[in-house]
Design an enzyme around this catalytic site. Structure first.
Site, PDB file in Angstrom:
ATOM      1  N   CYS A  52      28.828  -8.114  -6.260  1.00 16.36           N
ATOM      2  CA  CYS A  52      27.912  -8.248  -5.125  1.00 16.36           C
ATOM      3  C   CYS A  52      26.534  -8.488  -5.297  1.00 16.36           C
ATOM      4  CB  CYS A  52      27.971  -6.541  -4.664  1.00 16.36           C
ATOM      5  SG  CYS A  52      26.769  -5.457  -5.852  1.00 16.36           S
ATOM      6  N   CYS A  94      24.422  -1.553 -10.539  1.00 11.50           N
ATOM      7  CA  CYS A  94      24.163  -2.976 -10.727  1.00 11.50           C
ATOM      8  C   CYS A  94      23.212  -3.013 -11.870  1.00 11.50           C
ATOM      9  CB  CYS A  94      23.981  -3.608  -9.448  1.00 11.50           C
ATOM     10  SG  CYS A  94      25.197  -3.467  -8.342  1.00 11.50           S
ATOM     11  N   ASP A 121      32.617  -5.324 -10.463  1.00 14.33           N
ATOM     12  CA  ASP A 121      31.265  -6.447 -10.856  1.00 14.33           C
ATOM     13  C   ASP A 121      31.495  -6.590 -12.541  1.00 14.33           C
ATOM     14  OD1 ASP A 121      30.263  -5.986  -8.506  1.00 14.33           O
ATOM     15  OD2 ASP A 121      28.603  -4.625  -8.719  1.00 14.33           O
ATOM     16  N   CYS A 133      33.588  -0.538  -9.230  1.00 15.74           N
ATOM     17  CA  CYS A 133      33.335  -1.533  -8.301  1.00 15.74           C
ATOM     18  C   CYS A 133      33.960  -2.939  -8.596  1.00 15.74           C
ATOM     19  CB  CYS A 133      32.006  -1.695  -7.884  1.00 15.74           C
ATOM     20  SG  CYS A 133      30.962  -2.429  -9.173  1.00 15.74           S
TER      21      CYS A 133
END
Length: 161
Positions: free
Chosen positions: A87, A130, A62, A60
């Site tokens: 995000c 996350c 991150d 993603c």
């Protein structure tokens, strides 16, 4: 696009819009930590009392840097900060992690699990990575701090001899 314009000109009705579109909403805890992140910043990574954990999720994009500052005498984490590129859920997970590690020993913070962070933030399954990044960042910061402390203790023993 051209078809829709020509149908409109000819007076042919267009299909009705969907009855309801689903919105993906974030929990209030995520919004709070995203809008008002706690402990954003960085410490000097060369400070022997600072442990730095840098982790990323290639899937993603991150990237999370979490740093902890350890009191030399007590061994407890006295401060923590983070910088995260990602995000809102990644930023919120970092913010929560820095709040939770303060005042704890390095052994205690290793018991913080991504599931606890995810539950606190009410993260949807698609955003669980996350909270996993936050857990990994904590572990990496502790590992770095322990490595620095080992070097300090090793070099001070060598100087004493």
């Amino acid at each position: 696009m051209l078809r829709m314009a020509s149908k409109k000109l000819l007076g042919i009705p267009s299909p009705s819009p969907p009855l309801q579109t689903l919105q993906r909403l974030y929990h209030q805890n995520v919004i709070d930590h995203y809008n008002n992140p706690r402990n954003v910043g960085s410490f000097d990574k060369n400070d022997p009392n600072v442990g730095t954990g840098l982790v990323g999720a290639p899937a993603c994009g991150d990237v999370m840097k979490l740093q902890i500052k350890i009191d030399e005498e007590s061994g407890k984490i006295v401060d923590a900060c983070f910088k995260t590129f990602g995000c809102g859920s990644a930023i919120a997970s970092s913010s929560v992690a820095t709040e939770w590690v303060k005042g704890k020993s390095m052994d205690e913070v290793l018991t913080i699990k991504n599931t606890e962070i995810a539950k606190h933030l009410s993260l949807p399954p698609v955003k669980l990575h996350c909270s996993l990044l936050a857990e990994d960042a904590i572990k990496a910061a502790v590992k770095d701090a322990e490595a620095k402390r080992g070097k300090m203790n090793g070099s001070s023993k060598a100087a004493d001899a």
